[in-house]
Write a protein that holds these residues in place. Sequence first.
Motif, PDB file in Angstrom:
ATOM      1  N   ALA A   1      -2.048  53.768  28.967  1.00 60.52           N
ATOM      2  CA  ALA A   1      -0.836  52.991  28.754  1.00 60.52           C
ATOM      3  C   ALA A   1       0.258  53.915  28.258  1.00 60.52           C
ATOM      4  CB  ALA A   1      -1.077  51.860  27.756  1.00 60.52           C
TER       5      ALA A   1
ATOM      6  N   THR B   1       6.409  48.249  30.068  1.00 58.83           N
ATOM      7  CA  THR B   1       5.994  47.552  31.288  1.00 58.83           C
ATOM      8  C   THR B   1       7.060  47.587  32.372  1.00 58.83           C
ATOM      9  OG1 THR B   1       6.777  45.443  30.380  1.00 58.83           O
ATOM     10  CG2 THR B   1       4.453  45.986  30.027  1.00 58.83           C
ATOM     11  N   SER B   2       8.214  48.158  32.055  1.00 55.74           N
ATOM     12  CA  SER B   2       9.307  48.234  33.021  1.00 55.74           C
ATOM     13  C   SER B   2       9.523  49.681  33.427  1.00 55.74           C
ATOM     14  CB  SER B   2      10.585  47.648  32.417  1.00 55.74           C
ATOM     15  OG  SER B   2      11.659  47.724  33.333  1.00 55.74           O
TER      16      SER B   2
ATOM     17  N   MET C   1      -0.764  48.651  37.520  1.00 54.27           N
ATOM     18  CA  MET C   1      -0.516  48.235  36.143  1.00 54.27           C
ATOM     19  C   MET C   1      -0.818  46.753  35.952  1.00 54.27           C
ATOM     20  SD  MET C   1       3.010  48.414  33.870  1.00 54.27           S
ATOM     21  CE  MET C   1       3.652  46.887  34.580  1.00 54.27           C
TER      22      MET C   1
ATOM     23  N   ALA D   1      -0.522  43.210  33.513  1.00 56.15           N
ATOM     24  CA  ALA D   1       0.621  42.571  32.866  1.00 56.15           C
ATOM     25  C   ALA D   1       0.863  43.092  31.453  1.00 56.15           C
ATOM     26  CB  ALA D   1       0.421  41.059  32.844  1.00 56.15           C
ATOM     27  N   ASP D   2      -0.214  43.558  30.773  1.00 62.15           N
ATOM     28  CA  ASP D   2      -0.058  44.037  29.400  1.00 62.15           C
ATOM     29  C   ASP D   2       0.360  45.502  29.317  1.00 62.15           C
ATOM     30  OD1 ASP D   2      -2.343  45.307  30.224  1.00 62.15           O
ATOM     31  OD2 ASP D   2      -3.588  44.663  28.526  1.00 62.15           O
ATOM     32  N   GLY D   3       0.616  46.140  30.475  1.00 63.03           N
ATOM     33  CA  GLY D   3       1.048  47.531  30.482  1.00 63.03           C
ATOM     34  C   GLY D   3      -0.076  48.537  30.624  1.00 63.03           C
ATOM     35  N   THR D   4      -1.303  48.075  30.841  1.00 66.05           N
ATOM     36  CA  THR D   4      -2.436  48.976  31.034  1.00 66.05           C
ATOM     37  C   THR D   4      -2.503  49.411  32.491  1.00 66.05           C
ATOM     38  OG1 THR D   4      -3.723  47.916  29.270  1.00 66.05           O
ATOM     39  CG2 THR D   4      -4.937  49.242  30.867  1.00 66.05           C
ATOM     40  N   TRP D   5      -2.522  50.736  32.692  1.00 67.39           N
ATOM     41  CA  TRP D   5      -2.604  51.291  34.037  1.00 67.39           C
ATOM     42  C   TRP D   5      -4.044  51.703  34.350  1.00 67.39           C
ATOM     43  CZ3 TRP D   5       1.498  51.735  37.471  1.00 67.39           C
ATOM     44  CH2 TRP D   5       2.774  51.527  36.943  1.00 67.39           C
TER      45      TRP D   5
END
Length: 307
Positions: free
Chosen positions: A101, A111-112, A140, A142-146
């Motif tokens: 992340a 997240t953007s 990615m 929704a919580d920003g985890t890639w």
Amino acid sequence: MFASTRPTVRRRTLAAAATAAVLALTLAACGSSGNSSMPGMDHGAKSSASPSMKASPSMGDMPGMDHMASGNGLSDTKGGYRLTSQDTALQSGKQAAYRFAISGPDGKPVTSFAVDQTKRMHFYAIRSDLTGFQHVHPTMAADGTWTADLASLAPGSWRMFTSFTPDSGSGKGTALVLSRAVTIPGTETKTPLPGAAKSTETDGYTVTVKGAPMAGMAHPLTVTVTKGGKPVTDLQPYLDTYAHLTAFHAGDAAFAHLHPTTKVNGDHGGPELSFNAELPTAGNWRLFLQFQTGDKLHTAALTLNVG
């Protein structure tokens, strides 16, 4: 007496003010000329003094100079942004997923992300001996985890690079490269770095590099692609360009990313591709050139010595 001297004093005062104004304008003009960029110079490769500094909007219109990240990518933190991951080791000899992340200066997950070469995140895996190069595009949540899905990894020490541009917050529009080390357990067999060469072969294609870049200086670099001794003219666009060139410095795996300046015109790329190369450190660099023909991606690797 006093009545006759006042006009003279007033004229002298006005003349002095006019002279000062002309001098100020001259100094301002000189100062502004020193800030103009020379054609072909990629100043984005230098570290910025402030995390909020952004590239000039006009830079995105200059071929080969758009979205160039600052720094060498060897840190997991820059400008308040941090690469975090719980994956310090991955299994060897099989496909693996690396999860990570990006947190912003406020400590919250980012997240953007802006789209760069058709992707919001570019991910690179490279082993310490500069073998096993992988370039993938993670997904990615929704919580920003890639999640970066990687092919089989050989045992040894690897470095995972993330290349991205935040699309919000204080770092909006600033291209960044962050990385973390990962260990792949098992018996490590190091491969000696091939010597510097001007050409290499991959999948029947011959890739030749012309140019003698100097450390810390922008220098033209030309790549020619041939097959069976004949020029290749059917290169397809790959990530909005005819070739994707990534370089890693021998010894510390410092990162550099170069874009070709050749204009894209359908499936008619080649045989020559021009680059503005600015590699910050002298020594050997391992170049990985990716290009596409017939909907198939090819990766050519060679060692380039930088003086």
